[in-house]
Design an enzyme around this catalytic site. Sequence first.
Site, PDB file in Angstrom:
ATOM      1  N   GLU A 144       0.805  -1.232   0.000  1.00  0.00           N
ATOM      2  CA  GLU A 144       0.000   0.000   0.000  1.00  0.00           C
ATOM      3  C   GLU A 144       0.835   1.276   0.000  1.00  0.00           C
ATOM      4  O   GLU A 144       0.848   2.036   0.980  1.00  0.00           O
ATOM      5  CB  GLU A 144      -0.955   0.014   1.199  1.00  0.00           C
ATOM      6  CG  GLU A 144      -2.081  -0.976   1.052  1.00  0.00           C
ATOM      7  CD  GLU A 144      -3.104  -0.880   2.169  1.00  0.00           C
ATOM      8  OE1 GLU A 144      -2.849  -0.210   3.184  1.00  0.00           O
ATOM      9  OE2 GLU A 144      -4.185  -1.476   2.023  1.00  0.00           O
ATOM     10  N   GLU A 315      -6.820  -7.587  -0.605  1.00  0.00           N
ATOM     11  CA  GLU A 315      -7.314  -7.657   0.774  1.00  0.00           C
ATOM     12  C   GLU A 315      -8.798  -7.302   0.754  1.00  0.00           C
ATOM     13  O   GLU A 315      -9.173  -6.217   0.305  1.00  0.00           O
ATOM     14  CB  GLU A 315      -6.566  -6.659   1.673  1.00  0.00           C
ATOM     15  CG  GLU A 315      -5.077  -6.940   1.766  1.00  0.00           C
ATOM     16  CD  GLU A 315      -4.337  -5.939   2.651  1.00  0.00           C
ATOM     17  OE1 GLU A 315      -4.999  -5.176   3.387  1.00  0.00           O
ATOM     18  OE2 GLU A 315      -3.101  -5.912   2.583  1.00  0.00           O
TER      19      GLU A 315
HETATM   20  C1  GAL Z   1      -4.555  -2.535   4.934  1.00  0.00           C
HETATM   21  C2  GAL Z   1      -3.164  -3.115   5.089  1.00  0.00           C
HETATM   22  C3  GAL Z   1      -3.161  -4.369   5.927  1.00  0.00           C
HETATM   23  C4  GAL Z   1      -4.001  -4.165   7.146  1.00  0.00           C
HETATM   24  C5  GAL Z   1      -5.387  -3.783   6.739  1.00  0.00           C
HETATM   25  C6  GAL Z   1      -6.332  -3.617   7.902  1.00  0.00           C
HETATM   26  O1  GAL Z   1      -4.501  -1.166   4.719  1.00  0.00           O
HETATM   27  O2  GAL Z   1      -2.581  -3.407   3.845  1.00  0.00           O
HETATM   28  O3  GAL Z   1      -1.841  -4.695   6.279  1.00  0.00           O
HETATM   29  O4  GAL Z   1      -3.420  -3.184   7.931  1.00  0.00           O
HETATM   30  O5  GAL Z   1      -5.342  -2.571   6.053  1.00  0.00           O
HETATM   31  O6  GAL Z   1      -7.611  -3.236   7.462  1.00  0.00           O
END
Ligand code: GAL
Length: 633
Positions: A144, A315
Site C-alpha cells: 500500500e 485484501e
Molecule cells: C490494509 C493493510 C493491511 C491491514 C489492513 C487492515 O490497509 O494493507 O496490512 O493493515 O489494512 O484493514
Amino acid sequence: MKRALGVCYYPEHWPQDMWAQDAANMGAAGITWVRIGEFAWSRIEPKPGVFDWDWLDQAIDVLAQAGLKIVLGTPSATPPRWMLDQFPDMLAVDERDQPRKFGSRRHYCHSHIGYRDAAAAMAAKMGARYGHDPRIAAWQIDNEYGCHDTVISYSDAARVAFRNWLAQKYQSTSALNRAWGNVFWSMEYDTFDQIDLPNLTVTQANPSHEMAFRRFSSDQVVAWNAAQVAALRPLTDAPLIHNYMGRVLDFDHFAVARDLDIASWDSYPIGFLSDRLEGTPEHKARYLQQGDPDMQAFHHDLYRAMNAGRWWVMEQQPGPVNWAPYNPAPLPGMVRLWSWEAFAHGAEVVSYFRWRQAPIAQEQMHAGLMRPDDVAAPGLGECTAVAQEMAQMPEVQNAQSPVALIFDYASDWAWKVLPQGADFDYFRLIFEAYRALRRQGLSVDILPPDCSGLSGYQLVLAPGLATMPQSLIDAMAQTTAPCLIGPRSNCVTDELSIPLPMGPALPGLDTTVARVESLPPGTSRAVEGGGTLVHWAEDVTGTADTLFKGNDGATIVAAHNNLHYLAGWPDDALWDRIILTLAQKTDLILTPLPDGLRLRDTATHRFVFNYNPGPVQWQGHEIAAAGVKWWPL
Ligand code: GAL
C-alpha cells in the site's frame, strides 16, 4: 479468466504447529491462494546480514503441500529497527519538518537512496531464493504505497532528489523561473541548489512549485517500485503485483502499474464509508453495515484499467476493521456480496484480510476469517459459500462498457494545490459522476487521460480533468459519442498556470470559462427544469449552444456537436438530468435503479447487487438484503 479466492496469512504470528491445520482449513474453505511475508523483515533478517530463511521455507512447504498457491510479499513497508541505525535519515519528514518515527509501518522516505537500495537488495535476496520456486506463483512488492499519508516527504533526501529532478526537467533556472512565473513576488532562483521544498513558507507557496513537488513525489514512488522490479524481474517469471489502497491518490497508480503485471487493491467497504467518503448522515446510516454502493465498484473499474484488465482484490474486509472512527460489522451476506461484485467487475482473485484475527499489537481489534481463539468468524462461512457458488457459476468474461469515465491522478494534485474553494475535491467530483452513471444502471470503464482511443464508447465523461492531453482532445474529436468535460477541464497548464487562450479551448467548441466561483455549504444555483449547482459555478462565454440554463440565465451546459462543457458542479438531480439528455443523443439504454441496487454487465451475464438492509423487488425479481443475483444477458 479463472476466478479464485485467497487469504492473507502471517505464519510468523503463530506457533509453527498450527500452520498445517490452518492450511488445511483454508483449503476446506475453498481458498486456493495465500499471501505471506509482506511485513516479516525482522524475522527474515533479524540482524544486518544475518538471514533466517528456515521458518519461511517451512511455511512455504506447509502451505504448498496443502495445495495453496503463494503470493510472496517483499517486506519493504516494515524496515526493522536496526535499519534506522544504518540510515538514521531514512524516515519521511512531515510538513512541519518533523521526522515520522519508528513504531508502526511505512516509516521511510521514497527518496532515501540507501534504504531504496536496501529494499531492492532484500527483494533480490528473496528472488534468488524463491524466484524459480514454482510454489511462489506471484509476488507482491511492498504494501500500500501512500497509505498513512506516506508519499509526500520533506526530508533532506527528498530535497536533494527534488533539485536533481528539477535540473533534469528544466535544464536551467531561467527556464524554471519562466515556467513557474517566479517574477511574481521576486521568487526567482539563480541556481537549483537555492530551491527548497514547498513547506513552511510564510503564506501559500507558488502553486507551480507545489505542483512540481507533487509530480516529483509521485515519480519517486514509481522509481522506488521500479528498483524492486529491476531486482526481481531477472529472477522470476511469476507476475509482480502491488496492492493499492482505496482513495489514496498522491501518486500516479497508472505509472506504477506500467512496471507491474497485475494491479490489486485493498477493499474495506465499511471502513471507507466511515473514514474516507463524504455523505449525508442518512446515507452513512443507511449503508452503515454494507459500505457505499459505488465505492468498491469504482476501484474495481479503476484497477481494471491498469494492466490490460488483470486485477485482484488483494485484501477484502471480512468483518469489522479497527481503523475507522466507527467499526460496525458487515450485515450477513455482505462479505459474499463484495466478493461477487469484484468477480463481476473482472477480478481474478479475491483475497480476504486476514486468516485469523491477531490477538496482538495494532490490529488486535480487526476481524479475520477466524477468531483469535481459532473458532470460525462469520466471514468464513460466506467465503465458503462463495467458493461453492464459484464451482457452479460459469466463468464470466468482461465486455467493454458503454460509458468511459476519465480518471487522472495529476488532476487531484492540481485541485489540492489550487482548490479555490474548500469543497473542490477531484475524487469527490469524479465519484459523484460515477454514481450518477451507476444510478442509471450503466457499467463503466475508467480510462487514463492518455487512453489510446474512445472507440466503442457511447458516452464519455471527463469532469475536472485539469489539463487534457492532445491525444484525448483528438479522440473526442474523432468519436461521435457525446463527450462531457468540465467543470475545471483543460483550464490550467501542466505547470498549474492559466493558459492563453483560456480553457477549455477545445477545437470546435466555442466556449471560454470567463470567471469561476466557489460556493460555500448550504448555497447553490438553481437550474431551469430542476437540480442545482453546488460547490462550484462558472460563467462561460462563446457561441456554443446552451443545453442547460440557470434560473438566472447563465449557461450550465454548452454544446456543439458531440462536445459538451459543464459549467459547474451538479447536485444529484442535475447529474441525472444531464446523463438522461446525453443518453438521448445516442442509443445508450438507461436502466434507472432503486436506491442501493446496482448492476454490472459482463459479456454474458447481468449481476445485480442489493446494498440495502432490506429486500428489493425489481423487474420481477426479489433481491434479498445484502443479496446478489445474476442471470444470462
Ligand atoms: C490494509 C493493510 C493491511 C491491514 C489492513 C487492515 O490497509 O494493507 O496490512 O493493515 O489494512 O484493514
